[in-house]
Design a protein around this motif. Sequence first.
Motif, PDB file in Angstrom:
ATOM      1  N   SER A 193       0.798  -1.018   0.194  1.00  0.00           N
ATOM      2  CA  SER A 193       0.194  -0.109   0.231  1.00  0.00           C
ATOM      3  C   SER A 193       0.853   1.269   0.118  1.00  0.00           C
ATOM      4  O   SER A 193       1.944   1.178   0.403  1.00  0.00           O
ATOM      5  N   MET A 194       0.432   2.211  -0.499  1.00  0.00           N
ATOM      6  CA  MET A 194       1.013   3.469  -0.675  1.00  0.00           C
ATOM      7  C   MET A 194       0.868   4.337   0.644  1.00  0.00           C
ATOM      8  O   MET A 194      -0.531   4.716   0.827  1.00  0.00           O
ATOM      9  N   VAL A 195       1.651   5.092   1.031  1.00  0.00           N
ATOM     10  CA  VAL A 195       1.552   6.156   1.896  1.00  0.00           C
ATOM     11  C   VAL A 195       1.575   7.580   0.997  1.00  0.00           C
ATOM     12  O   VAL A 195       2.998   7.706   0.650  1.00  0.00           O
ATOM     13  N   PHE A 214       6.436  11.806  -4.696  1.00  0.00           N
ATOM     14  CA  PHE A 214       6.888  11.500  -3.142  1.00  0.00           C
ATOM     15  C   PHE A 214       5.776  10.589  -2.603  1.00  0.00           C
ATOM     16  O   PHE A 214       4.639  11.015  -2.422  1.00  0.00           O
ATOM     17  N   PHE A 215       6.063   9.500  -2.225  1.00  0.00           N
ATOM     18  CA  PHE A 215       5.389   8.434  -1.680  1.00  0.00           C
ATOM     19  C   PHE A 215       6.229   7.290  -0.679  1.00  0.00           C
ATOM     20  O   PHE A 215       7.268   7.182  -1.151  1.00  0.00           O
ATOM     21  N   LYS A 216       5.615   6.842   0.251  1.00  0.00           N
ATOM     22  CA  LYS A 216       6.427   5.522   0.849  1.00  0.00           C
ATOM     23  C   LYS A 216       5.441   4.294   0.706  1.00  0.00           C
ATOM     24  O   LYS A 216       4.193   4.413   0.498  1.00  0.00           O
ATOM     25  N   ALA A 217       5.987   3.135   0.790  1.00  0.00           N
ATOM     26  CA  ALA A 217       5.454   2.089   0.426  1.00  0.00           C
ATOM     27  C   ALA A 217       5.295   0.925   1.801  1.00  0.00           C
ATOM     28  O   ALA A 217       6.354   0.912   2.530  1.00  0.00           O
ATOM     29  N   LEU A 218       4.418   0.480   1.914  1.00  0.00           N
ATOM     30  CA  LEU A 218       4.110  -0.393   3.263  1.00  0.00           C
ATOM     31  C   LEU A 218       3.786  -1.749   2.586  1.00  0.00           C
ATOM     32  O   LEU A 218       3.094  -1.765   1.603  1.00  0.00           O
ATOM     33  N   MET A 219       4.212  -2.979   3.434  1.00  0.00           N
ATOM     34  CA  MET A 219       3.639  -4.183   2.782  1.00  0.00           C
ATOM     35  C   MET A 219       2.312  -4.457   3.635  1.00  0.00           C
ATOM     36  O   MET A 219       1.940  -3.830   4.340  1.00  0.00           O
ATOM     37  N   VAL A 220       1.703  -5.562   2.993  1.00  0.00           N
ATOM     38  CA  VAL A 220       0.390  -5.810   3.836  1.00  0.00           C
ATOM     39  C   VAL A 220       0.153  -6.208   5.068  1.00  0.00           C
ATOM     40  O   VAL A 220      -0.410  -6.074   6.109  1.00  0.00           O
ATOM     41  N   ASP A 221       1.650  -6.738   5.566  1.00  0.00           N
ATOM     42  CA  ASP A 221       1.725  -7.375   6.891  1.00  0.00           C
ATOM     43  C   ASP A 221       2.971  -7.193   7.485  1.00  0.00           C
ATOM     44  O   ASP A 221       4.111  -7.457   6.756  1.00  0.00           O
ATOM     45  N   VAL A 222       3.395  -6.894   8.675  1.00  0.00           N
ATOM     46  CA  VAL A 222       4.666  -6.403   9.226  1.00  0.00           C
ATOM     47  C   VAL A 222       5.187  -8.081   9.380  1.00  0.00           C
ATOM     48  O   VAL A 222       6.629  -8.128   9.275  1.00  0.00           O
ATOM     49  N   THR A 262     -12.657   2.320   8.592  1.00  0.00           N
ATOM     50  CA  THR A 262     -13.787   1.672   8.183  1.00  0.00           C
ATOM     51  C   THR A 262     -13.676   0.491   7.085  1.00  0.00           C
ATOM     52  O   THR A 262     -13.032   1.120   6.348  1.00  0.00           O
ATOM     53  N   PRO A 263     -14.352  -0.588   7.170  1.00  0.00           N
ATOM     54  CA  PRO A 263     -14.230  -1.429   6.034  1.00  0.00           C
ATOM     55  C   PRO A 263     -14.851  -1.204   4.697  1.00  0.00           C
ATOM     56  O   PRO A 263     -14.821  -1.465   3.699  1.00  0.00           O
ATOM     57  N   ALA A 264     -15.609  -0.108   4.871  1.00  0.00           N
ATOM     58  CA  ALA A 264     -16.665   0.464   3.983  1.00  0.00           C
ATOM     59  C   ALA A 264     -15.931   1.330   2.701  1.00  0.00           C
ATOM     60  O   ALA A 264     -16.245   1.509   1.686  1.00  0.00           O
ATOM     61  N   MET A 265     -14.452   1.527   3.142  1.00  0.00           N
ATOM     62  CA  MET A 265     -13.842   2.450   2.358  1.00  0.00           C
ATOM     63  C   MET A 265     -12.264   1.858   2.284  1.00  0.00           C
ATOM     64  O   MET A 265     -11.743   1.352   3.186  1.00  0.00           O
ATOM     65  N   ASP A 266     -11.727   1.905   0.912  1.00  0.00           N
ATOM     66  CA  ASP A 266     -10.388   1.414   0.964  1.00  0.00           C
ATOM     67  C   ASP A 266      -9.359   2.431   1.873  1.00  0.00           C
ATOM     68  O   ASP A 266      -9.253   3.723   1.674  1.00  0.00           O
ATOM     69  N   PRO A 267      -8.796   1.679   2.760  1.00  0.00           N
ATOM     70  CA  PRO A 267      -8.048   2.765   3.690  1.00  0.00           C
ATOM     71  C   PRO A 267      -7.001   3.670   3.027  1.00  0.00           C
ATOM     72  O   PRO A 267      -6.100   3.089   1.920  1.00  0.00           O
ATOM     73  N   ARG A 268      -6.599   4.626   3.375  1.00  0.00           N
ATOM     74  CA  ARG A 268      -5.575   5.704   2.780  1.00  0.00           C
ATOM     75  C   ARG A 268      -4.772   6.235   3.986  1.00  0.00           C
ATOM     76  O   ARG A 268      -5.468   6.508   5.068  1.00  0.00           O
ATOM     77  N   LEU A 269      -3.455   6.193   3.554  1.00  0.00           N
ATOM     78  CA  LEU A 269      -2.584   6.877   4.839  1.00  0.00           C
ATOM     79  C   LEU A 269      -1.804   7.914   3.909  1.00  0.00           C
ATOM     80  O   LEU A 269      -1.503   7.867   2.640  1.00  0.00           O
ATOM     81  N   PHE A 270      -1.507   8.915   4.908  1.00  0.00           N
ATOM     82  CA  PHE A 270      -0.716  10.181   4.078  1.00  0.00           C
ATOM     83  C   PHE A 270       0.461  10.488   5.190  1.00  0.00           C
ATOM     84  O   PHE A 270       0.441  10.036   6.281  1.00  0.00           O
ATOM     85  N   TYR A 271       1.347  11.235   4.629  1.00  0.00           N
ATOM     86  CA  TYR A 271       2.716  11.516   5.422  1.00  0.00           C
ATOM     87  C   TYR A 271       3.052  12.937   4.667  1.00  0.00           C
ATOM     88  O   TYR A 271       2.675  13.136   3.536  1.00  0.00           O
ATOM     89  N   TRP A 272       3.859  13.625   5.487  1.00  0.00           N
ATOM     90  CA  TRP A 272       4.471  14.764   4.991  1.00  0.00           C
ATOM     91  C   TRP A 272       6.084  14.749   4.885  1.00  0.00           C
ATOM     92  O   TRP A 272       6.615  14.356   5.624  1.00  0.00           O
TER      93      TRP A 272
END
Length: 452
Positions: A280-282, A300-308, A350-360
Amino acid sequence: MIRFASEELDRWLKGPDRKPLVMRGARQVGKTWLVRDFAKQQGLQLIELNLEKYPDYAGLFSGNSPREILKNIEAQLAFKILPESACLFLDEIQAAPELFAKLRWFREDMPELPVIAAGSLLEFVLKKADFSMPVGRVTYFYVEPLSFFEFVLALGNEPLYQKMLSTSPQAPLPQPLHARCMELYRQYCLVGGMPEAVRTWLDGRDMQSCIKIQHDLLSTYRDDFHKYGGEIDARLLHKILLSVAGQLGNKFVYSRVDPDVKAPLVKKLLMFLSQAKVCSMVVHTSGNGLPLGAESNDKFFKALMVDVGLVSAHLGLASVKSADLDNMLLSNRGGLAEQFVGQQLRAAQTPAMDPRLFYWQRTGGRQGEIDYILQHGADIVPVEVKSGAAGSMKSLHQFMAEKSLKMAVRLDANPPSVKEMSVKTTQGRLVKYRLLSLPLYLAGNINVLLER
């Protein structure tokens, strides 16, 4: 296991305007288990059709009449179906994507029958589909791996979970319980939240068995891309996954994957991984106002894996000596703390929306970065992640001064606290704000604690 998403499924079932529900998420995050458990808890007859295992079942949907389709299913499975007390579950629907178009008829002609579809890599098959999705006649439901709180409950320690929920700066946990939570945090960083890995850990506390499950999952993801994504270089895909794990906590740089591979190809494959929910993209945000994505910078973006846990398997952390492992988990090496926090922030949405994360991140001039930027009501709240018990906060001070914000969050290894900050930035500017410090294991409860 207890999954918090089950409560949302209950609300969907009892909703006044229920639509067919499409579950989305990476493979093996627990979509099928959720539906089976949901039907059991609700006392519904589950009509489960696995379209990948039994592709011929797609032929049962040849017409557009739900009642005729049910008759076909009854004849195939040799039992009677009562729509009011049943649940139709189309699992692995990506194997028969043309059935998406049929969902509208259940919505319009048989609303009394709850219908759930689930699948992986849906974006790939829908791109190639020669039909239109039933827009407005289905609802989406996004499933993430087990959160840290769900992991603690799976271990059978509901009293500790309840204590964590009641923890606040005014009522911190006793030191032995805080130490226990940090121990479980380290455990979760290795086991992760993929249900099969968690179940394996519960059965025998055998880390090597967990690692085998984790590497099998990573292999499954690679096989999936070859199956649905066309001719993709498996070695390059493996390198990208390794690079995501290695670049955690930093702006993702394409050239670090392989200097001999052109950036557009790496970008394309990374987008595939994101669409499949394996990564997923931050997203970068300016942090000037809401919505957070209004002034983003695509470079500019950071990337995460689905699971730690998959990250730890990729990095080989389970083979590290215990003392060295503690140092690695409580340092910024590998960005494991940021992966952990990002995973909890996604799970808390909420599961009703695709989770989104942001950073600065400052895009010019002086350096500066804030790990996560949250929207809390009408407020913007920066979140700094510190893996250990100490660390500089120069970027946070500067960000709070520039944006004139009043509240910030710091996640680290310390017990919770609230402090009124009055400091000078590196440019000598006085800034005042309230800092809510929380231990890492409370990342999934940030919004509740901000509200308090």
